[in-house]
Design an enzyme around this catalytic site. Structure first.
Site, PDB file in Angstrom:
ATOM      1  N   ASP A 188      -1.534  -1.952  10.183  1.00 24.34           N
ATOM      2  CA  ASP A 188      -1.733  -2.034   8.735  1.00 24.34           C
ATOM      3  C   ASP A 188      -2.272  -3.393   8.276  1.00 24.34           C
ATOM      4  O   ASP A 188      -2.650  -3.536   7.111  1.00 24.34           O
ATOM      5  CB  ASP A 188      -0.415  -1.761   7.997  1.00 24.34           C
ATOM      6  CG  ASP A 188      -0.003  -0.300   8.061  1.00 24.34           C
ATOM      7  OD1 ASP A 188      -0.833   0.541   8.441  1.00 24.34           O
ATOM      8  OD2 ASP A 188       1.160  -0.001   7.728  1.00 24.34           O
ATOM      9  N   LYS A 192       0.844  -1.201   0.000  1.00 22.80           N
ATOM     10  CA  LYS A 192       0.000   0.000   0.000  1.00 22.80           C
ATOM     11  C   LYS A 192       0.876   1.247   0.000  1.00 22.80           C
ATOM     12  O   LYS A 192       2.073   1.211   0.310  1.00 22.80           O
ATOM     13  CB  LYS A 192      -0.936   0.012   1.209  1.00 22.80           C
ATOM     14  CG  LYS A 192      -0.247  -0.075   2.589  1.00 22.80           C
ATOM     15  CD  LYS A 192       0.270   1.245   3.107  1.00 22.80           C
ATOM     16  CE  LYS A 192       0.993   1.114   4.441  1.00 22.80           C
ATOM     17  NZ  LYS A 192       1.674   2.383   4.845  1.00 22.80           N
ATOM     18  N   ALA A 233      11.096  -2.862   4.685  1.00 24.81           N
ATOM     19  CA  ALA A 233      11.267  -1.619   5.442  1.00 24.81           C
ATOM     20  C   ALA A 233      11.194  -0.420   4.502  1.00 24.81           C
ATOM     21  O   ALA A 233      11.961   0.524   4.611  1.00 24.81           O
ATOM     22  CB  ALA A 233      12.582  -1.617   6.214  1.00 24.81           C
ATOM     23  N   ALA A 282       1.245  -7.064   4.744  1.00 27.18           N
ATOM     24  CA  ALA A 282       0.644  -7.877   3.682  1.00 27.18           C
ATOM     25  C   ALA A 282       0.957  -9.349   3.890  1.00 27.18           C
ATOM     26  O   ALA A 282       0.093 -10.215   3.707  1.00 27.18           O
ATOM     27  CB  ALA A 282       1.155  -7.410   2.318  1.00 27.18           C
ATOM     28  N   PRO A 284       9.073  -3.665  -1.267  1.00 23.33           N
ATOM     29  CA  PRO A 284      10.330  -3.321  -0.600  1.00 23.33           C
ATOM     30  C   PRO A 284      10.294  -3.558   0.901  1.00 23.33           C
ATOM     31  O   PRO A 284       9.306  -3.238   1.576  1.00 23.33           O
ATOM     32  CB  PRO A 284      10.501  -1.835  -0.928  1.00 23.33           C
ATOM     33  CG  PRO A 284       9.805  -1.668  -2.241  1.00 23.33           C
ATOM     34  CD  PRO A 284       8.628  -2.579  -2.178  1.00 23.33           C
TER      35      PRO A 284
END
Length: 323
Positions: A153, A18, A113, A121, A111
């Protein structure tokens, strides 16, 4: 909870990375957290997690790199602190599996970090994959509750789409989104940025500014309505005028090499550029798919690790198992 008569030997689930199209960050609270008002957008760059029944009890984690961004995976912890292991353990405890036996394989494309919620995810994908592998039968609401216990998240990675996140980002409300928006991501060639370090730098910058007479940062109670309207209508030009990230000054302070890349992306035709979350991944908004493809090619020709993506996309979902 229900249990099926037969369960699969292996399940693969993908979940999206995201970006924060808008991120307002409040002052440091006594509990060490910051209230936020964030607008999340799930992107077509996705992680895969494959859950495979193991011959003996234990939660084993392995990771491979994949995708055009050439994500390095060396150094990713594979023990019980990895979010996918924690997700599987939380689900097993919730459904009463005393000795879970599962091998979890992560295919990294987001990616590490990088400010794109790749670990979240992974956790969302692991929750859904293990729920299917074990035939646990948890519904979406139950999975969201478990997800919230793993990180702010993770529930959004389960849901996908676009959403407003309040509180510490975990109080989600769906945000209507129109036609897909097109972006070009640029992954940093250096190390990732620690989210706590970026927040700490933000606090230091604000303290310095306040000592010079600046007003304290306000508490964020709602997302910017201009951002929500641009998302609703799919108006890239309007969105370019209002995207913002309160963490960007701190991220650029810790990784100043990002500044000329931001400038270059805009010079090559991006409508706007922003640090994604806590960084260091950069996200450039393009006018349309053709413009995004052109920008990706131009950035790649100059040696940048760039990829055209779009969003919003669906959250965690089952895919064909790996062979």
């Amino acid at each position: 909870m229900s249990t099926t008569a037969q369960t699969p030997a292996s399940v693969t689930v993908s979940a999206p990375g995201k970006i924060n199209v808008s991120l307002q960050v409040g002052p440091l609270r006594p509990d060490g957290y910051h209230a936020v008002a964030s607008v999340y957008l799930a992107l077509s760059l996705r992680e895969d997690v494959t859950a495979t029944a193991a011959p003996k009890p234990g939660i084993a984690v392995s990771v491979t790199g994949g995708g055009p961004l050439r994500i390095p995976v060396a150094g990713i912890p594979l023990g019980p602190d990895n979010l996918v292991a924690r997700a599987a353990a939380a689900l097993a405890e919730h459904v009463g599996i005393a000795d879970p036996a599962v091998e979890l394989t992560i295919t990294k494309r987001v990616p590490v970090a990088g400010g794109m919620g790749g670990g979240s995810a992974d956790a969302a994908a692991a929750l859904l994959a293990c729920n299917l592998l074990w035939g646990s039968g948890l519904d979406a609401a139950e999975l969201r509750t478990l997800a919230a216990g793993l990180g702010a998240d993770v529930p959004f990675a389960l849901e996908g789409g676009a959403a407003v996140g309040l509180g510490v980002g975990d109080l989600l409300t769906e945000a209507p989104a129109g036609t897909p928006l097109h972006w070009v991501l640029v992954a940093s060639s250096g190390a990732g940025l620690s989210t706590p370090a970026v927040y700490g730098r933000l606090d230091a910058l604000r303290s310095e500014a306040e000592s010079g007479g600046a007003d304290p940062a306000p508490e964020p109670y709602a997302a910017d309505p201009r951002v929500l309207e641009a998302l609703r209508t799919g108006n890239a030009a309007a969105l370019a005028d209002v995207i913002s990230n309160d963490l960007q000054p701190a991220a650029l302070s810790l990784a100043p090499e990002l500044v000329p890349v931001l400038d270059r992306g805009r010079a090559l035709g991006a409508l706007a550029g922003i640090v994604s979350g806590s960084g260091p991944t950069l996200a450039f908004l393009a006018a349309d798919a053709a413009s995004a493809a052109h920008l990706e090619a131009a950035l790649r020709s100059e040696g940048h690790n760039a990829l055209a993506v779009h969003g919003p996309v669906a959250g965690a979902q089952r895919t064909a198992s790996k062979t």
